[in-house]
Scaffold this active site. Sequence first.
Site, PDB file in Angstrom:
ATOM      1  N   ASN A   1       0.876  -1.175   0.000  1.00 29.95           N
ATOM      2  CA  ASN A   1       0.000   0.000   0.000  1.00 29.95           C
ATOM      3  C   ASN A   1       0.912   1.224   0.000  1.00 29.95           C
ATOM      4  OD1 ASN A   1      -1.796   2.038   0.450  1.00 29.95           O
ATOM      5  ND2 ASN A   1      -2.713   1.133   2.291  1.00 29.95           N
ATOM      6  N   LYS A  25       2.912   0.898   3.351  1.00 27.95           N
ATOM      7  CA  LYS A  25       2.585  -0.197   4.267  1.00 27.95           C
ATOM      8  C   LYS A  25       2.740  -1.504   3.499  1.00 27.95           C
ATOM      9  CE  LYS A  25      -0.911   2.454   6.721  1.00 27.95           C
ATOM     10  NZ  LYS A  25      -2.267   2.892   6.480  1.00 27.95           N
ATOM     11  N   ARG A  58      -2.383  -2.023  -3.615  1.00 27.30           N
ATOM     12  CA  ARG A  58      -3.603  -1.250  -3.385  1.00 27.30           C
ATOM     13  C   ARG A  58      -3.511   0.041  -4.187  1.00 27.30           C
ATOM     14  NH1 ARG A  58      -5.229   2.695   1.044  1.00 27.30           N
ATOM     15  NH2 ARG A  58      -7.485   2.716   0.869  1.00 27.30           N
ATOM     16  N   HIS A  98     -12.715   3.093   0.377  1.00 27.68           N
ATOM     17  CA  HIS A  98     -12.833   2.011   1.375  1.00 27.68           C
ATOM     18  C   HIS A  98     -13.561   0.778   0.823  1.00 27.68           C
ATOM     19  CE1 HIS A  98     -13.011   5.439   4.590  1.00 27.68           C
ATOM     20  NE2 HIS A  98     -11.754   5.058   4.405  1.00 27.68           N
ATOM     21  N   HIS A 104     -17.659   1.920   7.846  1.00 25.88           N
ATOM     22  CA  HIS A 104     -16.199   1.908   8.016  1.00 25.88           C
ATOM     23  C   HIS A 104     -15.842   3.244   8.669  1.00 25.88           C
ATOM     24  CE1 HIS A 104     -11.919   1.145   6.637  1.00 25.88           C
ATOM     25  NE2 HIS A 104     -11.900   2.422   6.945  1.00 25.88           N
ATOM     26  N   GLY A 152     -10.587   8.287   8.329  1.00 25.46           N
ATOM     27  CA  GLY A 152     -11.533   8.522   7.233  1.00 25.46           C
ATOM     28  C   GLY A 152     -12.734   7.623   7.494  1.00 25.46           C
ATOM     29  N   ARG A 212     -11.912  15.736   8.354  1.00 23.99           N
ATOM     30  CA  ARG A 212     -12.661  16.181   7.164  1.00 23.99           C
ATOM     31  C   ARG A 212     -14.082  16.614   7.519  1.00 23.99           C
ATOM     32  NH1 ARG A 212     -11.175  10.882   4.114  1.00 23.99           N
ATOM     33  NH2 ARG A 212      -8.955  11.207   3.785  1.00 23.99           N
ATOM     34  N   GLY A 218     -14.832   2.290  14.550  1.00 24.30           N
ATOM     35  CA  GLY A 218     -15.946   1.328  14.502  1.00 24.30           C
ATOM     36  C   GLY A 218     -15.685   0.064  15.297  1.00 24.30           C
ATOM     37  N   GLU A 229      -8.303  -5.548   4.830  1.00 26.88           N
ATOM     38  CA  GLU A 229      -8.185  -5.230   3.410  1.00 26.88           C
ATOM     39  C   GLU A 229      -7.016  -5.976   2.760  1.00 26.88           C
ATOM     40  OE1 GLU A 229      -8.440  -1.449   5.300  1.00 26.88           O
ATOM     41  OE2 GLU A 229      -9.219  -0.567   3.472  1.00 26.88           O
TER      42      GLU A 229
HETATM   43  P1  ADP Z   1      -7.334   5.120   8.802  1.00 28.78           P
HETATM   44  O1  ADP Z   1      -7.002   3.818   8.098  1.00 28.78           O
HETATM   45  O2  ADP Z   1      -8.530   5.824   8.276  1.00 28.78           O
HETATM   46  O3  ADP Z   1      -6.178   6.028   9.064  1.00 28.78           O
HETATM   47  P2  ADP Z   1      -8.009   3.507  11.122  1.00 28.78           P
HETATM   48  O4  ADP Z   1      -9.129   2.672  10.639  1.00 28.78           O
HETATM   49  O5  ADP Z   1      -6.728   2.854  11.465  1.00 28.78           O
HETATM   50  O6  ADP Z   1      -7.793   4.762  10.228  1.00 28.78           O
HETATM   51  O7  ADP Z   1      -8.530   4.309  12.390  1.00 28.78           O
HETATM   52  C1  ADP Z   1      -7.725   5.222  13.061  1.00 28.78           C
HETATM   53  C2  ADP Z   1      -8.569   5.919  14.110  1.00 28.78           C
HETATM   54  O8  ADP Z   1      -9.178   4.953  14.961  1.00 28.78           O
HETATM   55  C3  ADP Z   1      -7.751   6.796  15.049  1.00 28.78           C
HETATM   56  O9  ADP Z   1      -7.654   8.104  14.556  1.00 28.78           O
HETATM   57  C4  ADP Z   1      -8.593   6.782  16.301  1.00 28.78           C
HETATM   58  O10 ADP Z   1      -9.475   7.899  16.274  1.00 28.78           O
HETATM   59  C5  ADP Z   1      -9.440   5.544  16.208  1.00 28.78           C
HETATM   60  N1  ADP Z   1      -9.167   4.580  17.277  1.00 28.78           N
HETATM   61  C6  ADP Z   1      -8.168   3.695  17.377  1.00 28.78           C
HETATM   62  N2  ADP Z   1      -8.258   2.985  18.529  1.00 28.78           N
HETATM   63  C7  ADP Z   1      -9.348   3.464  19.185  1.00 28.78           C
HETATM   64  C8  ADP Z   1      -9.977   3.169  20.425  1.00 28.78           C
HETATM   65  N3  ADP Z   1      -9.500   2.232  21.246  1.00 28.78           N
HETATM   66  N4  ADP Z   1     -11.081   3.864  20.744  1.00 28.78           N
HETATM   67  C9  ADP Z   1     -11.574   4.811  19.945  1.00 28.78           C
HETATM   68  N5  ADP Z   1     -11.032   5.140  18.757  1.00 28.78           N
HETATM   69  C10 ADP Z   1      -9.938   4.475  18.376  1.00 28.78           C
END
Ligand code: ADP
Length: 397
Positions: free
Chosen positions: A7, A14, A89, A178, A206, A210, A239, A332, A382
Site C-alpha cells: 500500500n 505499508k 492497493r 474504502h 467503516h 476517514g 474532514r 468502529g 483489506e
Molecule cells: P485510517 O485507516 O482511516 O487512518 P483507522 O481505521 O486505522 O484509520 O482508524 C484510526 C482511528 O481509529 C484513530 O484516529 C482513532 O481515532 C481511532 N481509534 C483507534 N483505537 C481506538 C480506540 N481504542 N477507541 C476509539 N477510537 C480508536
Amino acid sequence: MNVLVINSGSSSIKFQIIETDTQELLCKGLVELTDDLSTFTYTQGENKIKKELKINNTDEGIEIILKQITDPETGCLKDLSEIKAVGHRVVHGGEYFKETMLVNEESKKAVADLFDLAPLHNRANYAGIVACEKEMPGVPMAIAADTAFLSTMPESSYLYALPYEYYTKHSVRRYGAHGTSHRFVSAEAIKLLGKPAEDTKIITCHVGNGASVSAIVGGKTFDTSMGFTPLAGLMMGTRTGDIDPSVIPYLMEKEGVSAEELVLDIFNKKSGLLGVTGISNDMRDIDAAYEKGDEKAKLALEMYTQRIKGYIGNYYARMNGADAIVFTAGVGENDALMRSLVCKDMEALGIKIDEEKNNTRGTVDITAADSKVKVYVIPTNEELVIAMDTAALVAGK
Ligand code: ADP
C-alpha cells in the site's frame, strides 16, 4: 502462495506478506516517509524492529522493505524468490477497475490516466508498482482498486444532479472509497447471517480516521457516502464530510483564502472532530474529553454520530429494510460509546444493541435479543482481500 501486499501512499508505504493457503500473516511493516529521517517499522510475530533512516523516495522505500524481509537474521524469508506475487492497493480505480486485475501496460496506464482525479494517491500507488517491477522483475502483480467494489452502484446513486455533460466530459460522479473494506466486512456479515448473498441487505460503517457508510444489496454496492473524493459524506477525524458548496466562495472572500487552500487544507485536514473541538482528530482523545464533560467534545460526538445514523436511515429507507449493520475500522471496531450513540433510539427501525455485549471488547454480534436487525462489529482486513485476489488471479493466469 506467499503474496506481498503493498500500500504505497504519498506519506507512507505499508506492507504485509500473507501465505494465502493458510491465510497466515508472515510479517508486516510501515515506512513513514518524511523530508527528514523516515521511520521504518517491521513486525514479525512477537518481534518488532524500529529504525530511523534517510529514505528519499518510493524506490528507496521498497528497496529497504525487501532487504529487511530477506535479512538473514531478522527477516521472514530466505530469498526474494519466495514471494510468488505482489498485490498493490490503488486508491482510485475510476470506471476501469471493476475487480482486481493483473498488472500490465494497459492496467498501469489506467492507474496513470486517473492522476487527474486522485493526484497524490494514484501517483504514489503507481510509483509503488514501478518500484516493485524494478526490484522483482518477472514476478506477477495485481492491482486492487479501493473503488472496485463500489463500481456496481447504479447511475441514480453515483450521479450528481449537475448538468449531465460534466459526467460524460469530465467524469464528475461519486466514486467512493474504502471499497475493499466494505467488501470484506459485508462478506463476513453474509456468512454470519447464514442466508444466500442474493437475499441480503447490509449497511457497512467503516469508521476510522476517514469514514464511509455503504449500502450493500445482494452482495453488491448500491450506494456509498463518499463522493467524487473522500471528502464527502460523514464527518471524519479532520474532514468536513458533506457541506454546502456555497460556503466556499463565501469563506474565500471572508477569510481571504483560495479555493484550493480551503478545500485541500481546511476542509480536508483542519475540520471534522479536530476542527469542531480544537482538541484532536483521534476519537480516543474526544472520548476522554467527553467523559470529563467537555462541551465541544459532546457537540462533536453528537454531530459525528447523528451523521452516521442519518446514512443508516437513508439506506434503510432506500433498501426497504436491512438485515445487518456492521461497524468496522479504528473507531468502529474499538469505540463502544460511538456505536451506542449511533444505535440509540432506533427501535422504530427494529435496530437495538445489547449494551453489555457492546461494551465487551471482541464481541462480534452486539445485537439485542429483541432487535429485528443484526448489529455486528467486524474487524476489517483489506490486505487479506488483496492477497487472496492476487493469488487467485496469478493461479488462474
Ligand atoms: P485510517 O485507516 O482511516 O487512518 P483507522 O481505521 O486505522 O484509520 O482508524 C484510526 C482511528 O481509529 C484513530 O484516529 C482513532 O481515532 C481511532 N481509534 C483507534 N483505537 C481506538 C480506540 N481504542 N477507541 C476509539 N477510537 C480508536
